[in-house]
Design a protein around this motif. Structure first.
Motif, PDB file in Angstrom:
ATOM      1  N   ASN A  61      -5.876   7.440  11.682  1.00  0.00           N
ATOM      2  CA  ASN A  61      -5.282   8.428  12.580  1.00  0.00           C
ATOM      3  C   ASN A  61      -6.212   9.628  12.768  1.00  0.00           C
ATOM      4  OD1 ASN A  61      -2.884   6.960  12.952  1.00  0.00           O
ATOM      5  ND2 ASN A  61      -2.002   7.797  11.057  1.00  0.00           N
ATOM      6  N   VAL A  62      -6.893  10.024  11.685  1.00  0.00           N
ATOM      7  CA  VAL A  62      -7.836  11.141  11.791  1.00  0.00           C
ATOM      8  C   VAL A  62      -9.008  10.768  12.685  1.00  0.00           C
ATOM      9  CG1 VAL A  62      -9.425  12.615  10.472  1.00  0.00           C
ATOM     10  CG2 VAL A  62      -7.160  12.076   9.546  1.00  0.00           C
ATOM     11  N   GLU A  63      -9.531   9.550  12.516  1.00  0.00           N
ATOM     12  CA  GLU A  63     -10.644   9.096  13.343  1.00  0.00           C
ATOM     13  C   GLU A  63     -10.248   9.059  14.808  1.00  0.00           C
ATOM     14  OE1 GLU A  63     -14.424   8.006  14.305  1.00  0.00           O
ATOM     15  OE2 GLU A  63     -13.669   8.699  12.367  1.00  0.00           O
ATOM     16  N   ALA A  64      -9.018   8.568  15.084  1.00  0.00           N
ATOM     17  CA  ALA A  64      -8.547   8.506  16.482  1.00  0.00           C
ATOM     18  C   ALA A  64      -8.384   9.904  17.058  1.00  0.00           C
ATOM     19  CB  ALA A  64      -7.224   7.730  16.556  1.00  0.00           C
ATOM     20  N   ALA A  65      -7.895  10.831  16.256  1.00  0.00           N
ATOM     21  CA  ALA A  65      -7.726  12.198  16.746  1.00  0.00           C
ATOM     22  C   ALA A  65      -9.067  12.849  17.036  1.00  0.00           C
ATOM     23  CB  ALA A  65      -6.936  13.014  15.725  1.00  0.00           C
ATOM     24  N   PHE A  66     -10.132  12.567  16.227  1.00  0.00           N
ATOM     25  CA  PHE A  66     -11.457  13.102  16.502  1.00  0.00           C
ATOM     26  C   PHE A  66     -12.002  12.600  17.832  1.00  0.00           C
ATOM     27  CE2 PHE A  66     -12.017  14.806  12.227  1.00  0.00           C
ATOM     28  CZ  PHE A  66     -12.863  15.860  12.468  1.00  0.00           C
ATOM     29  N   LEU A  67     -11.497  11.468  18.274  1.00  0.00           N
ATOM     30  CA  LEU A  67     -11.935  10.949  19.580  1.00  0.00           C
ATOM     31  C   LEU A  67     -11.175  11.593  20.732  1.00  0.00           C
ATOM     32  CD1 LEU A  67     -12.252   7.148  18.690  1.00  0.00           C
ATOM     33  CD2 LEU A  67     -14.076   8.874  18.850  1.00  0.00           C
ATOM     34  N   GLY A  68     -10.284  12.541  20.452  1.00  0.00           N
ATOM     35  CA  GLY A  68      -9.603  13.286  21.503  1.00  0.00           C
ATOM     36  C   GLY A  68      -8.178  12.844  21.784  1.00  0.00           C
ATOM     37  N   LYS A  69      -7.631  11.929  20.977  1.00  0.00           N
ATOM     38  CA  LYS A  69      -6.270  11.446  21.198  1.00  0.00           C
ATOM     39  C   LYS A  69      -5.275  12.277  20.393  1.00  0.00           C
ATOM     40  CE  LYS A  69      -7.624   6.648  22.041  1.00  0.00           C
ATOM     41  NZ  LYS A  69      -7.455   5.241  21.603  1.00  0.00           N
ATOM     42  N   VAL A  70      -4.128  12.467  20.940  1.00  0.00           N
ATOM     43  CA  VAL A  70      -3.017  13.098  20.236  1.00  0.00           C
ATOM     44  C   VAL A  70      -2.087  11.989  19.781  1.00  0.00           C
ATOM     45  CG1 VAL A  70      -1.073  14.687  20.383  1.00  0.00           C
ATOM     46  CG2 VAL A  70      -3.212  15.197  21.595  1.00  0.00           C
ATOM     47  N   ILE A  71      -1.867  11.845  18.486  1.00  0.00           N
ATOM     48  CA  ILE A  71      -1.107  10.739  17.912  1.00  0.00           C
ATOM     49  C   ILE A  71       0.155  11.293  17.292  1.00  0.00           C
ATOM     50  CG2 ILE A  71      -1.131   8.863  16.234  1.00  0.00           C
ATOM     51  CD1 ILE A  71      -4.187   8.877  16.498  1.00  0.00           C
ATOM     52  N   ALA A  72       1.281  10.619  17.563  1.00  0.00           N
ATOM     53  CA  ALA A  72       2.566  11.054  17.006  1.00  0.00           C
ATOM     54  C   ALA A  72       3.311   9.846  16.478  1.00  0.00           C
ATOM     55  CB  ALA A  72       3.389  11.771  18.068  1.00  0.00           C
ATOM     56  N   HIS A  73       3.983  10.011  15.331  1.00  0.00           N
ATOM     57  CA  HIS A  73       4.800   8.965  14.716  1.00  0.00           C
ATOM     58  C   HIS A  73       6.128   9.574  14.296  1.00  0.00           C
ATOM     59  CE1 HIS A  73       1.341   6.280  14.574  1.00  0.00           C
ATOM     60  NE2 HIS A  73       0.629   7.243  13.974  1.00  0.00           N
ATOM     61  N   LEU A  74       7.189   8.764  14.419  1.00  0.00           N
ATOM     62  CA  LEU A  74       8.512   9.150  13.934  1.00  0.00           C
ATOM     63  C   LEU A  74       8.777   8.355  12.670  1.00  0.00           C
ATOM     64  CD1 LEU A  74      11.080  10.794  14.442  1.00  0.00           C
ATOM     65  CD2 LEU A  74      11.995   8.805  15.679  1.00  0.00           C
ATOM     66  N   GLU A  75       8.997   9.070  11.558  1.00  0.00           N
ATOM     67  CA  GLU A  75       9.174   8.378  10.281  1.00  0.00           C
ATOM     68  C   GLU A  75      10.145   9.159   9.424  1.00  0.00           C
ATOM     69  OE1 GLU A  75       5.373  10.109   7.869  1.00  0.00           O
ATOM     70  OE2 GLU A  75       4.973   8.573   9.418  1.00  0.00           O
ATOM     71  N   THR A  76      10.467   8.529   8.284  1.00  0.00           N
ATOM     72  CA  THR A  76      11.363   9.166   7.322  1.00  0.00           C
ATOM     73  C   THR A  76      10.550   9.518   6.075  1.00  0.00           C
ATOM     74  OG1 THR A  76      13.240   7.899   8.116  1.00  0.00           O
ATOM     75  CG2 THR A  76      13.451   8.910   5.933  1.00  0.00           C
ATOM     76  N   GLY A  77      10.365  10.787   5.796  1.00  0.00           N
ATOM     77  CA  GLY A  77       9.536  11.215   4.679  1.00  0.00           C
ATOM     78  C   GLY A  77       8.063  10.967   4.962  1.00  0.00           C
TER      79      GLY A  77
END
Length: 480
Positions: A142-158
Motif C-alpha cells: 500500500n505504501v509503494e502504491a501511494a508513492f506512485l500517486g494513488k490514494v488507497i482506502a480500505h474499510l476494515e474492523t480494527g
C-alpha cells in the motif's frame, strides 16, 4: 458392484421422471398470465437484484473513494509541512512530532482519527501515534502504491496491517494511504496513513443502500405490474376468443349432426313415400278393378244384349243399365272423395274434425262417439289438414279392423299441445305385436304426418278390449 449400483439408481431415475412429469403437467395447466407472472418474477427479480447489488457496490466504492480523497487533502494540508527532505531521505523533526501530538489531542479530531502514521518509501515509520512503532520498518504494498500517486482506502474492523502492537477495540475503521508531495511539486516525499472512525460512514452508506433497494424493489414491482396488466388483458382476450371458438365449433358440430340426422330422415321419408305411393296406387287399382270396372263390364254386357233383353220382365231392378251406371258413378264419386281434400279452409278445427266424423258415419253407416275439449279456434291450415287426415284414417282403421264397434274420438288441447285419441272396441292388436313393429300403410301415413309436425304417435292395445291410437302434436310453431 456395477449391477447393484444400476438397480439402486433405477428408482431414483423413475422418481425424477415422475417429478418432472408432474411439474410439466402443473405448468401446462397454468394460465398464460400465471406462467408469465412466475417467469417474469424470477427473471426480473434476479436481474433487478443483480443491478441493485452492483449499484450499491458502486455507491459504497464511490463514498469510500470520496472519503479517501478528503483524507488525502487533510494529510496534504496538515502533514506535508511537518515532513522535511534530508540527505538520508524524508524526516519528521521533533518539533513536528510535538505539534502533531498536540493536534491529535483535540477531542473532536481524536474522536474521528483513531491513529496516524507517516511512512518512508522503504517502509520505515517516521511518525506514529503509537510511539513504539516509530523507527520500525514494515514493508507494505500500500505504501509503494501511494508513492506512485494513488490514494488507497480500505474499510476494515480494527488494524489488520503489520505493526499492530497496540490493542484497540474492534470497531469499523477506514484505512487511508495518501502521498505527501514536496512543496510546489508533484513528487512523492512520504506517505501518510490515517485510520478514521467509520461508524458514521457505514450508517450513511447503509441508509443510501436501503433507499437504493427500496427504489429497485419499487421499480421492479411497477414494471412487473405493468407487464402483468398487459399480459392479463391479452390473456383475457385470448381466453374469450378461445371460448368463442369452442362455442362456434360446438355449434358447427351440432349443426353438422343435425344436418346428418335430417339427411337420414329425408332419405327415410323418400323411401317411405315411394313405398306409400306404390301401395296407394295398388289400392286405388284394386278398388277400381273390384268396383267401377266390374260394374262397367256388367253394363257393357247388358247393353250388348239389346233392347229386347232389357225389356225382359224377370230382370232385377238393380241390374238394369241405368241402375248399374248409377252404382258405378256412386263408387267413382266415393273414390274421388277419398282422394280430394275436403274444403275445410274456412272451418274451425272442431268443425273440421266433426266433418271427418260425419263423412265416416255417412260412408260406413256406423256410429262414432266424439268429444271436443278446449280446442283452439284457429290453427295453421297444414295442422288442420293433418288432424283431419288422422281422424279420417283412424276411423277407417277402427271400422275395418275393429268392425266399427264402440268407435270413439276424443280431441283435447292445452296451452302447448293438441291430443287426438281414436279408439274402438274390436279385437285389438295381437298380443305379440308392439308399437315398434312395421306399420301398415294407413298408420305409416299417420306416422309420417305426425313426424313432420314434431309430434308423437302411439298405437296400443286397450286394457279391456279394442285398440287405441293416440297422437300428440305441439302447438308451438304450428299455430297461426
Amino acid at each position: 458392484m456395477a449391477p447393484e449400483d444400476d438397480v439402486t439408481n433405477v428408482p431414483v431415475a423413475g422418481r425424477n421422471k415422475t417429478t418432472i412429469f408432474h411439474l410439466n403437467h402443473f405448468w401446462q395447466h397454468l394460465s398464460l398470465r400465471s406462467q408469465f407472472l412466475i417467469v417474469a418474477s424470477l427473471i426480473l427479480g434476479l436481474s433487478m437484484a443483480i443491478l441493485g447489488e452492483w449499484v450499491n457496490l458502486q455507491i459504497a466504492a464511490s463514498q469510500l473513494q470520496s472519503r479517501a480523497d478528503s483524507g488525502a487533502l487533510y494529510m496534504e494540508g496538515f502533514l506535508a509541512r511537518h515532513v522535511q527532505s534530508g540527505d538520508l531521505g524524508p524526516t519528521v523533526t521533533s518539533e513536528g512530532i510535538e505539534e502533531l501530538d498536540e493536534l491529535l489531542i483535540n477531542p473532536d479530531l481524536a474522536r474521528r482519527i483513531e491513529s496516524l502514521r507517516i511512512w518512508r518509501r522503504d517502509g520505515l515509520i517516521l511518525y506514529s501515534t503509537d510511539k513504539a512503532l516509530i523507527g520500525q520498518t514494515f514493508p507494505t504494498p500500500n505504501v509503494e502504491a501511494a508513492f506512485l500517486g494513488k490514494v488507497i482506502a480500505h474499510l476494515e474492523t480494527g488494524h489488520d496491517d503489520e505493526g499492530n502492537l497496540s490493542q484497540v477495540e474492534d470497531r469499523p475503521l477506514i484505512e487511508i494511504y495518501a502521498p505527501i508531495y514536496r512543496e510546489g511539486t508533484r513528487d512523492s516525499l512520504a506517505v501518510g496513513e490515517v485510520y478514521e472512525d467509520a461508524r458514521e460512514f457505514i450508517e450513511r452508506r447503509d441508509d443510501v443502500q436501503r433507499r437504493t433497494w427500496y427504489i429497485v424493489a419499487a421499480t421492479t414491482i411497477a414494471i412487473l405490474a405493468a407487464l402483468y396488466a398487459i399480459v392479463r388483458r391479452a390473456d383475457s382476450i385470448i381466453g374469450a376468443q378461445r371460448n368463442r371458438l369452442k362455442s362456434q365449433l360446438a355449434d358447427a358440430q351440432a349443426l353438422a349432426q343435425q344436418n346428418r340426422d335430417l339427411r337420414e330422415l329425408a332419405n327415410k321419408a323418400r323411401l317411405e313415400a315411394s313405398k306409400s305411393n306404390e301401395s296407394l296406387l295398388n289400392r286405388i287399382g284394386s278398388d277400381l278393378h273390384d268396383g267401377p270396372m266390374q260394374l262397367l263390364a256388367l253394363l257393357i254386357l247388358r247393353l250388348g244384349q239389346g233392347a229386347a233383353a232389357n225389356k225382359t220382365e224377370d230382370v232385377p231392378e238393380n241390374l238394369t243399365p241405368s241402375s248399374i251406371a248409377k252404382e258405378c258413378l256412386s263408387q267413382l264419386r266415393d273414390l274421388s272423395t277419398g282422394l280430394i281434400m275436403p274444403q275445410i279452409e274456412e272451418l274451425s278445427l272442431e268443425d273440421a274434425l266433426r266433418l271427418a266424423v260425419d263423412r265416416h258415419q255417412f260412408t260406413t253407416g256406423s256410429w262414432v262417439g266424439a268429444s271436443y275439449t278446449n280446442l283452439p279456434v284457429t290453427v295453421a291450415s297444414s295442422l288442420k289438414i293433418c288432424l283431419y287426415r288422422i281422424v279420417q284414417e283412424g276411423l277407417n282403421n277402427a271400422f275395418r279392423h275393429g268392425n266399427g264397434i264402440d268407435q270413439h274420438i276424443d280431441a283435447t288441447s292445452d296451452e302447448r299441445t293438441i291430443t287426438i285419441t281414436v279408439s274402438d272396441g274390436g279385437p285389438g292388436l295381437p298380443l305379440n305385436r308392439t308399437g315398434k313393429d312395421r306399420l301398415p300403410l294407413g298408420l305409416l301415413g299417420i306416422h309420417n304426418r305426425v313426424e313432420s309436425f314434431r309430434g308423437t304417435l302411439n298405437v296400443r292395445r286397450r286394457d279391456s278390449r279394442g285398440t287405441e291410437l293416440v297422437v300428440i302434436l305441439p302447438l308451438n310453431g304450428n299455430s297461426d
